[in-house]
Design an enzyme around this catalytic site. Structure first.
Site, mmCIF file in Angstrom:
data_model
loop_
_atom_site.group_PDB
_atom_site.id
_atom_site.type_symbol
_atom_site.label_atom_id
_atom_site.label_comp_id
_atom_site.label_asym_id
_atom_site.label_seq_id
_atom_site.Cartn_x
_atom_site.Cartn_y
_atom_site.Cartn_z
ATOM 1 N N LYS A 91 0.794 -1.222 0.000
ATOM 2 C CA LYS A 91 0.000 0.000 0.000
ATOM 3 C C LYS A 91 0.835 1.285 0.000
ATOM 4 O O LYS A 91 0.301 2.362 -0.186
ATOM 5 C CB LYS A 91 -0.991 -0.003 1.169
ATOM 6 C CG LYS A 91 -1.902 -1.211 1.205
ATOM 7 C CD LYS A 91 -2.561 -1.551 -0.131
ATOM 8 C CE LYS A 91 -3.788 -0.809 -0.491
ATOM 9 N NZ LYS A 91 -5.013 -1.309 0.051
HETATM 10 N N1 PMP Z 1 -3.078 -7.672 1.610
HETATM 11 C C1 PMP Z 1 -3.032 -6.752 2.562
HETATM 12 C C2 PMP Z 1 -2.429 -7.128 3.892
HETATM 13 C C3 PMP Z 1 -3.532 -5.473 2.346
HETATM 14 O O1 PMP Z 1 -3.490 -4.561 3.328
HETATM 15 C C4 PMP Z 1 -4.094 -5.181 1.073
HETATM 16 C C5 PMP Z 1 -4.680 -3.837 0.823
HETATM 17 N N2 PMP Z 1 -5.790 -3.543 1.634
HETATM 18 C C6 PMP Z 1 -4.123 -6.165 0.095
HETATM 19 C C7 PMP Z 1 -3.593 -7.396 0.408
HETATM 20 C C8 PMP Z 1 -4.750 -5.955 -1.277
HETATM 21 O O2 PMP Z 1 -4.208 -4.938 -2.051
HETATM 22 P P1 PMP Z 1 -5.123 -4.077 -3.017
HETATM 23 O O3 PMP Z 1 -5.831 -3.033 -2.192
HETATM 24 O O4 PMP Z 1 -4.187 -3.458 -4.006
HETATM 25 O O5 PMP Z 1 -6.133 -4.968 -3.655
#
Ligand code: PMP
Length: 513
Positions: free
Chosen positions: A64
């Site tokens: 992120k």
């Molecule tokens: N895994 C974790 C631990 C996350 O914090 C996030 C983002 N919320 C994701 C996966 C998924 O990423 P994205 O928001 O780009 O789909």
């Protein structure tokens, strides 16, 4: 003379990875992205090649960080974010932590709205980075948390980053994550790319580039097996701005923090509509935990629960894959963020039987036999200036509560915490502190204290010249009320309503009960 400085192969590689020239980076923000893809050697069937993209290598430890920089810089360029304006977002943690880094570096105040059920580490990290954390009830789920963030933004004129709908989120992944994957597999070729979705920023940004430039790569999307909001095929109801109008009916609570909120985010919905997903893989909570444990103990890769879940999905793909198939799993963050979650259930704090057996296999430093102090020499006298200092200090009518202490000793810190909680004014004479000034050395003062109290240990606590004793003596005196009686006798104010076990102020590892 020091040898002439030559750049090692490693350094050259590192500089290339950062996509900038060797030398100091302009700021921490210039270390985001260019995360390594590594081969997994000890997990999975031997007939395939499994790889992991380690997003924990970002400065704040998650994927992120990319989004945080992407949405803030896009808003700056579009004139939507003014210097000094407050930024607000609803976040399960990693987005907030990434934003906190970017906002700290760029000077924007940040408010993160977070449901109370996300891990304590995340809240503390955010506050440590200077952000404010506003908690929302777990019962209101992700949609409630986001509604609160939206309400705060509208009420106060703050900038809402709208991570679930913001195209800048997907764009940063198209510009960076997708290009990194293409470059790293330019020679090898990639057969499967496996990811989950939180916002869907990674999914949308990477999948559209792979579809266009590496069409042979199969896009696999994992989601919790008990909360299959995508695989259910049930469409998400939306408001005019694309945000969810209500919780998705297939959502159920699951342990993969950061994945699959209680709605299908706009960015994820776009990918479904564009038909970019080739295969869905449901993953159980247990398989996700096992995946994270295997990454740690078999590969030395410390990943969070969603990383474990992505690995579990990649292993399912691997089972039926052709020999030589190359499979890449996105590993979104580090396991350090999950110490207080079910991921660490069953990881003991105390020595296990096997560890105790190792401990008792040699004579030194054991818990089962008392250590005999080698010829402790007890003092017979102390410098007169030290004795006078101790007597003057404990006899000071202005400051009847005195603790002779060491600055960072855990027992002393616990007594200070108890006194602070009980509102007891006290003087802490920190004998080892760099700023400690006295007419005698701290060694002589400790001798004088020993001769007065008969105890060689620190802290030693006094109320109005009367010795209370060490930390545990003070805790016992507080718990039975004797300390309070003494405080009243010398006119020392304290909070009479405080109901606490004094021992609770000790760190757990020192707790005798
Ligand atoms: N895994 C974790 C631990 C996350 O914090 C996030 C983002 N919320 C994701 C996966 C998924 O990423 P994205 O928001 O780009 O789909």
């Amino acid at each position: 003379m020091a040898p002439a400085f030559t750049a090692s192969a490693d350094m050259t590689r590192r500089a290339a990875n950062a996509n900038i020239a060797p030398g100091p980076r302009p700021s921490v923000l210039d270390t985001i992205g260019r995360t390594p893809i590594v081969r997994l050697n000890n997990i999975g069937p031997k007939h395939v090649a499994l790889y992991a993209k380690l997003e924990a290598f970002n400065p704040m430890g998650s994927v992120k960080d990319r989004l945080a920089l992407g949405v803030i810089e896009a808003a700056e360029q579009a004139g939507l974010l003014k210097p000094g304006q407050t930024v607000v977002e609803g976040s399960s943690g990693n987005t907030g932590i990434g934003l906190a880094m970017v906002c700290a570096q760029k000077g924007y105040p940040l408010v993160v709205v977070m449901a109370e059920n996300f891990s304590i580490e995340r809240r503390k990290l955010l506050r440590f980075l200077g952000a404010k954390v506003v908690l929302t009830p777990a019962s209101e789920k992700g949609t409630g948390m986001l509604a609160k963030a939206r309400e705060l933004a509208e009420t106060h004129g703050w900038f809402l980053t709208r991570q679930f709908e913001n195209e800048a989120n997907a764009d940063v992944h198209s510009r960076t994550t997708a290009r990194e994957i293409l470059e790293d597999f330019a020679e090898l070729g990639l057969d499967y790319w496996v990811t989950g979705f939180g916002t869907g920023g990674t999914l949308k940004g990477v999948s559209r580039v792979l579809k266009a430039e590496s069409p042979q790569t199969t896009i696999v999307v994992a989601e919790p097996d008990n909360s299959q909001i995508l695989a259910s095929g049930i469409a998400q109801t939306r408001q005019a701005d694309g945000s969810a109008a209500a919780s998705h009916p297939s959502f159920r609570p699951h342990p993969m923090q950061g994945w699959s909120p209680d709605f299908i985010p706009k960015l994820t919905g776009d990918v479904v509509e564009a038909g970019l997903i080739d295969r869905m893989e449901p993953v159980s909570g247990a398989a996700a935990m096992q995946g994270a444990k295997d990454l740690a103990s078999k590969e030395g890769i410390f990943a969070g629960i969603t990383g474990g879940a992505t690995l579990a999905a990649a292993l399912r793909v691997a089972e039926a894959a052709e020999p030589g198939t190359r499979i890449l799993a996105m590993i979104p963050d580090t396991g350090e963020r999950y110490l207080s979650t079910p991921l660490f259930d069953g990881v003991p704090e105390d020595m296990t039987e096997a560890e105790q057996a190792i401990s008792t296999s040699t004579p030194l430093c054991r818990f089962d036999v008392a250590t005999v102090s080698p010829t402790a020499v007890l003092p017979l006298d102390a410098a007169p200036a030290a004795t006078a200092f101790v007597e003057d200090t404990i006899g000071d009518p202005q400051q009847p509560v005195v603790m002779f202490a060491l600055e960072w000793c855990e027992f002393c810190r616990s007594v200070r915490k108890l006194f602070a909680a009980a509102g007891i004014p006290f003087r802490s004479v920190d004998l080892d502190s760099g700023s400690f000034k006295a007419p005698a050395s701290s060694t002589e003062i400790r001798k004088a204290l020993f001769l007065l109290t008969g105890a060689p240990t620190i802290p030693q606590i006094f109320v109005g010249c009367e010795l209370i004793g060490g930390a545990t003596d003070a805790f016992d005196a507080f718990n039975c009320g004797a300390l309070q009686t003494r405080l009243e006798k010398y006119g020392v104010p304290f909070d009479k309503d405080l109901k606490a076990d004094a021992y609770s102020f000790l760190p757990k590892w020192l707790h005798p009960r």
